[in-house]
Scaffold this active site. Structure first.
Site, short mmCIF file in Angstrom:
data_model
loop_
_atom_site.label_atom_id
_atom_site.label_comp_id
_atom_site.label_asym_id
_atom_site.label_seq_id
_atom_site.Cartn_x
_atom_site.Cartn_y
_atom_site.Cartn_z
N GLU A 67 21.43 -39.48 14.59
CA GLU A 67 22.43 -39.16 13.58
C GLU A 67 23.10 -40.41 13.02
O GLU A 67 23.72 -40.36 11.96
CB GLU A 67 23.49 -38.21 14.16
CG GLU A 67 24.35 -38.86 15.22
CD GLU A 67 25.35 -37.91 15.84
OE1 GLU A 67 24.97 -36.77 16.13
OE2 GLU A 67 26.50 -38.31 16.03
N HIS A 117 22.65 -23.27 24.12
CA HIS A 117 23.61 -23.02 23.04
C HIS A 117 23.99 -21.55 22.94
O HIS A 117 24.80 -21.18 22.10
CB HIS A 117 23.05 -23.52 21.71
CG HIS A 117 22.72 -24.99 21.77
ND1 HIS A 117 21.49 -25.45 22.17
CD2 HIS A 117 23.47 -26.08 21.52
CE1 HIS A 117 21.49 -26.77 22.15
NE2 HIS A 117 22.68 -27.18 21.77
#
Ligand code: GLN
Ligand code: ZN
Length: 774
Positions: A620, A709
């Site tokens: 990122e 998640h």
């Protein structure tokens, strides 16, 4: 250096301001609304109050044009989707039933419908909701929010400039809606979108807007000729409208590059460019394009995404150069101030000697105003401020907090050999195999176990002085003992201590490293109502004492199985902090790496044979322009290797990353020279395993077989199927079995069963493999 007075007075402006309020009032109101404790009217009232006080703050500081429409209940890209009527099919009923609840349903989903996907806003730590578009998407204008907030500011006596996400950036940030061909390019919808923008512009004009800002940060990334054509078409069309406000097209985060001449030639009245370090080249490019004759230039000279004070003399020199390149030069922060905390003033824990180096949104606003005054009236008019600024900068440069000769000397003396393991991978893999004696398909986890309410309460008790360190440490030890005993019973092979002592994977280390600063109120929006307080990399970094050894050793003392030590890697430490602006990022990374290297070596000396260095931010942080990738990856991988290369060949180094899309950095991942990597894979059905194999990744890998998640428990059968898929790409000798990521956000009941299933799946596949061999 003295800047000549500008022909026209320079205006001071900003593109956006922190939304949350001094005490995160917005978070409390929105979350209260979700829980049914705050009414819609009360929520709207809180929001209006926050906008009112932001505008007042800006105006009182001397800002001439205030932004409007930058406020958001959740995210400004989602607001743009609402503005252009791009509500996904699955959310329409909710929106029809109640616009506000429908808005939050798009943001967060509900029982039955999934939310929009969320991703990072360029290379910042702000996340936006990804617009979902399809070939049949029909846009329709809804200018209500923009018009209402513009009117609100106008009625309060301000000169508001509505700020909108530009049409090209909006489409470039969008993705094909679920079920739509992945090849579909949302930019092909441009001709359908422009009339909607035209309508919004006309509405804002009718409400009295003189200027409207269209943000086009996507243009600072590499763009194809077709995309640049779309930019030209968009602004030719919007510029050609008769019933519209003047248009200011803003870019930030990097240099505008090829899009600069395109926008310079377009019939818009103004451009806003970033003139900070991260956009170096804009001044030269602007000069090369022949400047902006007849246009307004808004110069972002105050860094809108870092927390250091501006260098007035440097900024005034830049502004002086720009005076010759446009008709009117105004002064701004480089991007919305959304990316910095609100105000340094309440930071009473920070030494005033250090606090004077820091500028949050409020202080940056003053800097913008001062620079505009200097540009208008000449530097003599702000001589006092310049002198004070010079003294503040000198105090920082000369401070022992900034500069530690021991750290600098050590970093300078680093040799290439220190960044290399003493044996090549195949040889050390053999000694690790002998040393660790793990079964085929070894099972492990990523490090954290559920962060229970009791753990958080213990930390709060310690902070409040209700318990002492001894009591706190006992609680942590008790938790570790439970985590170890569970893992032994569940049959995991490489155990972890569960990270119960960590509040956050960056903050925990930042608090223990010299050279790092913490803020008390420095909240920055990460997404929706989630705010983070990034620590500040303020000076040369050193590690006074071991940081994790005590807990890892304690865990190891309880079991005969190997316990893995976990650290946050240097790239991630930088990515989730405010970084220094007075030395290259690579230098800071190297200092952090050396501090972590000592920790890695201490862990090994204390008997830890498996050490994991997490780098979820490696990808990122990739620069926005491809041309800058190689230089970034060079220091990023070097700092990882420097962290991990001081160990014996039989000590196994793991790394962990949270994402599945790493195609563009797979070589860099190899360059880390870690022995084992764990990655997210459950949601992408082992896609990563195949990608790794295609790139000839030679090491061991653990593509996740348990999607952490979601609270869903993977069945044994599911995990077996994923493992079999993984085996099609990675040979059994090199395949690990683990979840996608840490378990800190999960509850104990589902964690228990999921990990038991994961172990059962590994055993089943092992038995099958043994039978196949026999
Ligand atoms: N070791 C960390 C954990 O398990 C890794 C978290 C992450 O990669 N985001 O929580
Ligand atoms: Zn992760």
């Amino acid at each position: 250096m003295t800047a000549k007075p500008a022909a026209a007075a320079a205006r001071a402006t900003v593109y956006g301001y922190p939304r949350q309020g001094p005490d995160r009032e917005l978070k409390k109101a929105v979350e209260g609304y979700w829980k049914g404790r705050v009414s819609a009217d009360a929520l709207r009232e809180t929001a209006a109050g926050l906008r009112r006080s932001n505008w007042r703050q800006l105006a009182e500081a001397g800002i001439h044009e205030v932004p409007s429409g930058d406020f958001s209940f959740y995210d400004h890209v989602l607001d743009t989707s609402v503005m252009v009527g791009a509500v996904p099919e699955r959310h329409r009923a909710a929106v029809r039933a109640d616009a506000l609840d429908g808005y939050f349903a798009m943001a967060r989903g509900n029982q039955d419908i999934a939310p929009l996907e969320m991703t990072k806003w360029f290379d910042t730590n702000y996340h936006y909701l990804v617009p979902e578009l399809a070939p049949e998407t029909v846009f329709c204008a809804d200018s209500a929010k923009q018009v209402a907030e513009f009117r609100e500011a106008l009625a309060l006596g301000h000169t508001p400039r509505p700020v909108l996400v530009g049409p090209v950036t909006y489409l470039l940030l969008a993705k094909p809606a679920p079920g739509v061909d992945v090849e579909f390019e949302p930019l092909t919808l441009l001709d359908r979108l422009l009339p909607v923008y035209a309508e919004v512009l006309a509405d804002l004009r009718a409400a009295g807007a003189a200027w409207v800002q269209l943000d086009e940060p996507a243009l600072v990334q590499d763009r194809t000729p077709a995309e640049l054509d779309a930019v030209a078409r968009a602004y030719r069309e919007l510029g050609g409208l008769t019933d519209r406000p003047r248009l200011l097209v803003a870019s930030y985060f990097d240099r505008l590059g090829d899009a600069l001449p395109v926008l310079a030639k377009s019939p818009v009245e103004g451009l806003a460019l970033d003139f900070t370090e991260s956009a170096a080249g804009n001044v030269e490019d602007l000069a090369a394009a022949g400047g902006l004759p007849g246009k307004r230039l808004v110069a972002g000279v105050v860094n809108g995404r870092n927390i250091w004070i501006n260098d007035y003399e440097k900024s005034l020199a830049t502004l002086g150069t720009l005076l010759g390149l446009a008709d009117q030069v105004d002064v701004a922060a480089s991007c919305s101030l959304l990316h910095v905390p609100l105000d340094t003033e309440p930071e009473s824990d920070i030494d005033p000697e250090i606090l004077r180096w820091l500028a949050f949104a409020r202080q940056k606003t003053k800097e913008v105003v001062t620079l505009a005054a200097g540009l208008t009236a000449g530097t003599d008019a702000i001589a006092q401020q310049i002198a004070a600024n010079r003294a503040d900068l000198a105090s920082r440069a000369d401070s022992p907090v900034t500069y530690d000769p021991v750290v600098q000397a050590r970093a300078d003396a680093v040799t290439d050999a220190e960044g290399r393991r003493s044996q090549p991978y195949p040889e050390r893999a053999a000694s690790q195999r002998a040393h660790l004696a793990l079964p085929l398909l070894p099972t492990t986890t990523i490090g954290s176990f559920p962060q229970t309410g009791e753990l958080r309460a213990a930390r709060a008790d310690l902070r409040a002085g209700r318990i002492d360190t001894i009591r706190y440490d006992q609680r942590i030890e008790a938790e570790i003992a439970e985590v170890i005993s569970f893992q032994e019973k569940a049959g995991l092979d490489v155990l972890v201590h569960g990270e119960p002592e960590r509040n956050d994977m960056v903050q925990y280390f930042a608090e223990q490293l010299t050279g790092y600063l913490a803020t008390r109120h420095g909240w920055v929006q990460s997404y929706g109502t989630r705010y983070v307080r990034p620590p500040v990399l303020a000076g040369d970094i050193s590690r006074p004492d071991p940081m994790t050894v005590r807990w890892t050793s304690y865990a190891q003392s309880l079991t005969g199985r190997p316990v893995k030590g976990m650290l946050t890697g240097p790239v991630t430490m930088l990515a989730w902090s405010f970084v220094r602006d007075d030395q290259p990022l690579g230098d800071t990374a190297r200092q952090v790496a050396l501090a972590l290297r000592d920790e890695v070596n201490d862990l090994e000396a204390a008997g830890t044979s498996v050490i994991q260095v997490d780098e979820p931010a490696l990808r990122e942080t990739l620069p926005l322009r491809t041309a800058d990738h190689a230089a970034y990856l060079a220091w990023a991988t070097e700092s990882f290797r420097l962290t991990t290369s001081g160990v014996r060949p039989d000590t196994q180094i793991h790394t962990h990353m949270c994402y599945a899309e790493f195609g563009d950095i797979v070589e860099a991942i190899d360059d880390l020279d870690a022995d084992v990597i764990s990655l997210e894979a459950a949601r992408s059905h082992m896609q990563v395993a195949h990608e790794l194999a295609e790139h000839g990744y030679p090491r061991e890998a653990g593509p996740g077989v348990y999607d952490i998640h979601s609270p869903r428990i993977p069945s044994i059968r599911e995990a077996v199927a994923l493992l079999r898929k993984g085996l099609e790409a990675i040979p059994a000798e090199r395949l690990w079995v683990n979840p996608d990521c840490g378990l800190k956000t999960r509850g104990w009941p589902e964690t228990r069963t999921s990990l038991e299933n994961l172990v059962a799946a590994a055993r089943e596949v092992r038995a099958d493999l043994a039978a196949e061999k026999a």
